[in-house]
Design a protein around this motif. Structure first.
Motif, short mmCIF file in Angstrom:
data_model
loop_
_atom_site.label_atom_id
_atom_site.label_comp_id
_atom_site.label_asym_id
_atom_site.label_seq_id
_atom_site.Cartn_x
_atom_site.Cartn_y
_atom_site.Cartn_z
N ARG A 60 -3.64 6.35 5.63
CA ARG A 60 -4.35 7.33 4.80
C ARG A 60 -5.51 6.66 4.07
O ARG A 60 -6.59 7.26 3.92
CB ARG A 60 -3.39 7.96 3.79
N MET A 61 -5.32 5.41 3.62
CA MET A 61 -6.40 4.71 2.92
C MET A 61 -7.55 4.39 3.88
O MET A 61 -8.72 4.49 3.51
CB MET A 61 -5.86 3.43 2.28
N ILE A 76 0.87 -1.18 0.00
CA ILE A 76 0.00 0.00 0.00
C ILE A 76 0.90 1.23 0.00
O ILE A 76 1.10 1.91 1.01
CB ILE A 76 -0.96 -0.03 1.20
N PHE A 92 -9.61 -4.22 5.30
CA PHE A 92 -8.15 -4.21 5.27
C PHE A 92 -7.65 -5.45 6.01
O PHE A 92 -7.97 -5.66 7.18
CB PHE A 92 -7.61 -2.95 5.95
N ARG A 141 -9.47 7.54 4.34
CA ARG A 141 -10.25 7.91 3.15
C ARG A 141 -11.49 7.03 3.01
O ARG A 141 -12.57 7.51 2.66
CB ARG A 141 -9.37 7.79 1.89
N VAL A 142 -11.35 5.75 3.30
CA VAL A 142 -12.50 4.85 3.27
C VAL A 142 -13.56 5.30 4.27
O VAL A 142 -14.77 5.30 3.97
CB VAL A 142 -12.07 3.39 3.56
N VAL A 197 -9.42 2.90 -4.11
CA VAL A 197 -10.41 3.35 -3.13
C VAL A 197 -11.47 4.22 -3.81
O VAL A 197 -12.68 4.06 -3.57
CB VAL A 197 -9.73 4.11 -1.98
N GLU A 198 -11.02 5.15 -4.66
CA GLU A 198 -11.97 6.05 -5.32
C GLU A 198 -12.88 5.29 -6.28
O GLU A 198 -14.08 5.57 -6.39
CB GLU A 198 -11.22 7.15 -6.06
N MET A 223 -8.54 -4.62 0.60
CA MET A 223 -7.18 -4.14 0.37
C MET A 223 -6.26 -4.95 1.25
O MET A 223 -6.24 -4.80 2.48
CB MET A 223 -7.07 -2.64 0.67
N PRO A 235 -2.95 2.63 -4.59
CA PRO A 235 -4.11 2.22 -3.78
C PRO A 235 -5.21 3.27 -3.70
O PRO A 235 -6.40 2.93 -3.58
CB PRO A 235 -3.50 1.95 -2.40
N GLU A 236 -4.84 4.56 -3.77
CA GLU A 236 -5.84 5.61 -3.66
C GLU A 236 -6.83 5.58 -4.82
O GLU A 236 -8.02 5.90 -4.65
CB GLU A 236 -5.19 7.00 -3.55
N LEU A 291 1.07 4.11 3.04
CA LEU A 291 -0.20 4.79 2.78
C LEU A 291 -1.40 4.09 3.44
O LEU A 291 -2.54 4.51 3.24
CB LEU A 291 -0.45 4.88 1.26
#
Length: 429
Positions: free
Chosen positions: A296-297, A260, A312, A300-301, A270-271, A287, A266-267, A293
């Protein structure tokens, strides 16, 4: 042909694709009757006996000898503790690349011992171990009769260069990933980049795992195009795996499995997941992996309100990896810059249709996969939705992909490499 090969890891003790590729290549070379002397920092005792393994931790050297002093003077040595790994992402790189370069004409015997015990891992003293590994390589090159030297990635390049200086034999530098892949086009600098560049320029021949990587080697490192060839990676076994594991949820599962980090994109996964879930909430996204990251992921989720549909797992290995592929309905590799990427081939072996970025080396050989630009989350979401909801499309990719694997064997890769060895050997005075 006797090949003195320097690597940093070998199965079953690996941290990523580098060790797996080394294993496949060695197995293929043995199939073509090549004698391999494989040097690793530390042997664990349970490696498959495919080669004449040399444990660098067992090699005794006299640091007072001129050859070792001369080698040490030319090495980059990090005094600070660092956690550099061959798959370094940009944030770790920025954190740990403050370094000191030493030019030494003497050796402090209070610091060095005649036999150095390598950790065999990517720990805090990695750069020091890389330098010591090169010193040991000079002794091994003197001890072991060989025709060709083959070094895998930046960790082994200083060893390959040192061995070449001692024996005068041709050096093949195998590049599995570049610092431009790990850190982005603007972040390739510092000791890892310098080691890569020195190894690639010193080599008599460079083997790149994709045309994508070959172009980077030529354009960013200034390597002569005539000495760079492409050998794509392969799979250890092309047969389809029929798993008996069953998922315990009714929803379809879409999986990202890898580090990641910036390089793996990976971002974007997620989007794209958000866009798919907005169209069909009965889908679960996974994931699997670890990296800088990850936090951060997770955040964001949570921001996107997908917590109940996004999972995760942390780092997976062994049977857990196989099981994850087996229960997945779609595998996605949205890498920003991927020299090759063996994971999609493993997913195909589990009869899982794959979506890969056009910015990956595996896209050059895997024709029966959906290919998208890593940044195009709309196209990624559409591809995921299509594979999940149109069974005929998914079935087509499964059937064609499994047939395609039959041509991606390490024996074929090794046969091409043998021709490189033979050409270099004939050019010897």
């Amino acid at each position: 042909m006797k090949v003195l090969m320097f690597g940093w890891e070998f199965p079953p003790h690996i941290s990523g694709g580098l060790g797996t590729a080394c294993y496949g290549l060695v197995k293929g070379l043995v199939h073509h009757n090549q004698d391999i002397i494989f040097v690793v920092p530390k042997l664990w005792g349970d490696e498959e006996p495919l080669a004449d393994f040399v444990n660098a931790s067992d090699i005794e050297i006299d640091y007072r000898e001129k050859k070792f002093i001369d080698t040490w003077k030319n090495l980059t040595y990090l005094e600070i503790n660092s956690f550099l790994v061959p798959y370094l992402g940009p944030q770790e790189f920025e954190k740990y690349t403050d370094y000191t370069l030493h030019h030494r004409s003497d050796v402090d015997e209070t610091v060095f011992s005649n036999k150095y015990e390598f950790s065999g891992k990517y720990g805090k003293n990695l750069m020091e171990e890389v330098s010591r590994y090169a010193l040991v390589a000079t002794q091994i090159a003197k001890m072991k009769d060989h025709d060709i030297i083959h070094a895998h990635d930046w960790l082994a390049y200083p060893a390959g260069i040192a061995a070449k200086q001692i024996s005068g034999k041709p050096l093949v530098a195998h590049i599995h990933a570049t610092q431009f892949d790990r850190a982005g086009q603007g972040g390739a600098q510092g000791p890892v980049f310098e080691m890569e560049k020195a190894g690639l320029l010193a080599a008599d021949h460079v083997v790149a795992v994709s045309h994508l990587t070959r172009n980077i080697v030529i354009e960013k490192y200034g390597v002569d195009p005539d000495k760079v060839s492409v050998l794509h990676n392969a799979v250890l076994d092309a047969s389809i795996i029929h798993s008996t594991i069953r998922k315990n949820v009714p929803e379809k599962i879409v999986t990202f499995l890898g580090r990641i980090t910036f390089q793996k994109g990976p971002e974007y996964f997620v989007e794209a997941a958000k866009k798919v879930i907005d169209r069909d909430p009965n889908v679960r996204f996974v994931m699997a992996g670890s990296g800088d990251l990850l936090n951060r992921m997770v955040e964001r989720v949570a921001e996107l309100g997908m917590g109940t549909r996004f999972h995760f797992t942390g780092f997976l290995k062994g049977q857990d990896v196989d099981d994850m592929y087996a229960i997945s309905d779609v595998y996605v590799m949205p890498s920003v810059s991927e020299p090759f990427g063996i994971a999609p081939l493993e997913a195909v072996r589990h009869n899982t249709p794959v979506i890969i970025s056009k910015q990956s080396g595996v896209a050059e050989v895997l024709r029966n996969a959906i290919k998208i630009d890593f940044w195009d989350v709309d196209a990624m979401a559409d591809a995921i939705f299509g594979l999940l909801h149109y069974e005929s499309i998914a079935r087509m990719f499964k059937e064609l992909g499994s047939e395609e694997l039959k041509n991606l064997k390490w024996e074929h890769v090794a046969a091409k490499l043998v021709t490189v060895y033979e050409k270099l050997h004939k050019q010897q005075p």
